[in-house]
Design an enzyme around this catalytic site. Structure first.
Site, PDB file in Angstrom:
ATOM      1  N   PRO A  87       0.873  -1.200   0.117  1.00 56.70           N
ATOM      2  CA  PRO A  87       0.018  -0.108  -0.048  1.00 56.70           C
ATOM      3  C   PRO A  87       0.731   1.145  -0.065  1.00 56.70           C
ATOM      4  CG  PRO A  87      -0.558  -1.466   1.937  1.00 56.70           C
ATOM      5  CD  PRO A  87       0.347  -2.063   1.374  1.00 56.70           C
ATOM      6  N   GLU A 114       1.646  -7.961   8.558  1.00 58.65           N
ATOM      7  CA  GLU A 114       2.182  -6.491   8.700  1.00 58.65           C
ATOM      8  C   GLU A 114       2.737  -5.921   7.580  1.00 58.65           C
ATOM      9  OE1 GLU A 114       0.426  -4.163  10.642  1.00 58.65           O
ATOM     10  OE2 GLU A 114      -0.607  -6.209  11.206  1.00 58.65           O
ATOM     11  N   ARG A 152      -2.925  -7.587 -20.904  1.00 55.52           N
ATOM     12  CA  ARG A 152      -3.747  -6.653 -22.012  1.00 55.52           C
ATOM     13  C   ARG A 152      -2.974  -6.047 -22.858  1.00 55.52           C
ATOM     14  NH1 ARG A 152      -9.151  -6.504 -21.474  1.00 55.52           N
ATOM     15  NH2 ARG A 152      -9.151  -4.392 -22.461  1.00 55.52           N
ATOM     16  N   ASP A 167      -9.669   1.639 -25.186  1.00 56.81           N
ATOM     17  CA  ASP A 167     -10.180   1.522 -23.691  1.00 56.81           C
ATOM     18  C   ASP A 167      -9.986   2.784 -23.289  1.00 56.81           C
ATOM     19  OD1 ASP A 167     -11.022  -1.164 -23.778  1.00 56.81           O
ATOM     20  OD2 ASP A 167      -9.256  -2.199 -23.099  1.00 56.81           O
TER      21      ASP A 167
HETATM   22  N1  SAM Z   1       0.885  -2.806   7.471  1.00 57.05           N
HETATM   23  C1  SAM Z   1       0.607  -2.380   6.030  1.00 57.05           C
HETATM   24  C2  SAM Z   1       0.544  -0.895   5.917  1.00 57.05           C
HETATM   25  O1  SAM Z   1      -0.175  -0.435   6.574  1.00 57.05           O
HETATM   26  O2  SAM Z   1       0.748  -0.616   4.921  1.00 57.05           O
HETATM   27  C3  SAM Z   1      -0.214  -3.224   5.547  1.00 57.05           C
HETATM   28  C4  SAM Z   1       0.042  -4.854   5.113  1.00 57.05           C
HETATM   29  S1  SAM Z   1      -1.156  -5.483   4.421  1.00 57.05           S
HETATM   30  C5  SAM Z   1      -2.047  -6.253   5.511  1.00 57.05           C
HETATM   31  C6  SAM Z   1      -0.345  -7.159   3.889  1.00 57.05           C
HETATM   32  C7  SAM Z   1       0.198  -7.171   2.377  1.00 57.05           C
HETATM   33  O3  SAM Z   1      -0.960  -6.837   1.320  1.00 57.05           O
HETATM   34  C8  SAM Z   1       1.117  -6.044   1.956  1.00 57.05           C
HETATM   35  O4  SAM Z   1       2.369  -6.376   2.186  1.00 57.05           O
HETATM   36  C9  SAM Z   1       0.804  -5.993   0.572  1.00 57.05           C
HETATM   37  O5  SAM Z   1       1.662  -6.837   0.022  1.00 57.05           O
HETATM   38  C10 SAM Z   1      -0.546  -6.387   0.284  1.00 57.05           C
HETATM   39  N2  SAM Z   1      -1.341  -5.196   0.101  1.00 57.05           N
HETATM   40  C11 SAM Z   1      -2.190  -4.563   0.986  1.00 57.05           C
HETATM   41  N3  SAM Z   1      -2.853  -3.561   0.457  1.00 57.05           N
HETATM   42  C12 SAM Z   1      -2.376  -3.290  -0.833  1.00 57.05           C
HETATM   43  C13 SAM Z   1      -2.460  -2.445  -2.036  1.00 57.05           C
HETATM   44  N4  SAM Z   1      -3.373  -1.432  -1.738  1.00 57.05           N
HETATM   45  N5  SAM Z   1      -1.754  -2.659  -2.970  1.00 57.05           N
HETATM   46  C14 SAM Z   1      -0.994  -3.234  -3.205  1.00 57.05           C
HETATM   47  N6  SAM Z   1      -0.526  -4.528  -2.063  1.00 57.05           N
HETATM   48  C15 SAM Z   1      -1.134  -4.565  -1.041  1.00 57.05           C
END
Ligand code: SAM
Length: 196
Positions: A87, A114, A152, A167
Site C-alpha cells: 500500500p 504486517e 492486456r 479502452d
Molecule cells: N501494515 C501495512 C500497511 O499499513 O501499509 C499493510 C500490510 S497488508 C495487511 C499485507 C500485504 O498486503 C502487503 O504487504 C501487500 O503485499 C498487500 N497489500 C495490501 N494492500 C495493498 C495495496 N493497496 N496494493 C498492493 N498491495 C497491497
C-alpha cells in the site's frame, strides 16, 4: 512474457487462471505465469516465512531470507524488474501497466500480515506498487490485478488490438458509452445518433 508471482497462497491463483483472457493467453503461449510458493524457500522444519518485528509492534512481518532466495531462483536476468506489492508503493495505472508489458519477465512479491522486512524494498525490489489507497489482507489480489492489466498490453492477448487502444486511460481519456440490442428497452432508447 513471463510473470513470476511469489506468495504463501499459490492456490488462490487457480480460479484466476481457469477462465477468460488469462487462460487463453497462457494456452496460446503469449504469456507464462509461474506461481512460486514462498515456503519452498525456507530452511527450517516449520517452513516459517515470518517473524516478530523489531520495535515491539504487534503482528508478524515476512522475513527477508526466503524472499531473496525465491526471487534469485526465478529471476532470469539482472534486468528483470521485481515489484513488491505494497500500500506504500507507487500507484499502479494504465501507463505503468503498459511500461511493465515491455519486459520479457516481471517478478511480483505478495506480502501478508504486517508487511515485508524493509530490506526487500530497499535492496531487492526495483519498485513498490500499490493498486490503490486501501489495505488488502495480502498481495495476491493485487498481483492478479497487475497481471491482468499488464497482460492486456502484451500483443495478441486481447483479440483486437484496436480495442485496447480504445479502452479507457489509453490516451488519457475514458471510453464512450456503449449500447447493444434491443433498440428500446422499457422506454429507454439507444441515442438516435448511433443510427445516423
Ligand atoms: N501494515 C501495512 C500497511 O499499513 O501499509 C499493510 C500490510 S497488508 C495487511 C499485507 C500485504 O498486503 C502487503 O504487504 C501487500 O503485499 C498487500 N497489500 C495490501 N494492500 C495493498 C495495496 N493497496 N496494493 C498492493 N498491495 C497491497
Amino acid at each position: 512474457m513471463r510473470f513470476d508471482i511469489i506468495t504463501i497462497f499459490p492456490e488462490m491463483f487457480e480460479g484466476f487462471f481457469s477462465g477468460g483472457i488469462i487462460k487463453r493467453a497462457v494456452q496460446k503461449g503469449l504469456i507464462e505465469i509461474n506461481v512460486c510458493n514462498l515456503r519452498d524457500f525456507t530452511t527450517d522444519k516449520h517452513r516459517q516465512v515470518d517473524d516478530r518485528p523489531y520495535g515491539g509492534e504487534e503482528g508478524m512481518v515476512f522475513k527477508p531470507e526466503p524472499i531473496f532466495a525465491a526471487v534469485e531462483s526465478v529471476r532470469q536476468s539482472d534486468k528483470t524488474p521485481v515489484y513488491l506489492l505494497s500500500p506504500q508503493g507507487r500507484e499502479f495505472n494504465a501507463r505503468l501497466a503498459a511500461e511493465m508489458a515491455q519486459h520479457r519477465q516481471i517478478v511480483l512479491i505478495c506480502g501478508r500480515y504486517e508487511g515485508v522486512d524493509e530490506r526487500v524494498a530497499e535492496h531487492l525490489a526495483t519498485d513498490e506498487i500499490s493498486i490503490g489507497d486501501y489495505v488488502l489482507t495480502g498481495g495476491e489480489l493485487a498481483a492478479m490485478v497487475v497481471v491482468e492489466a499488464v497482460a492486456r498490453f502484451v500483443p495478441r492477448v486481447v483479440g483486437k488490438e484496436e480495442s485496447v487502444r480504445h479502452d479507457s486511460f489509453f490516451e488519457g481519456l475514458l471510453d464512450y458509452p456503449q449500447y447493444t440490442r434491443p433498440r428500446e428497452f422499457r422506454g429507454m432508447k439507444v441515442p438516435q445518433v448511433l443510427f445516423s
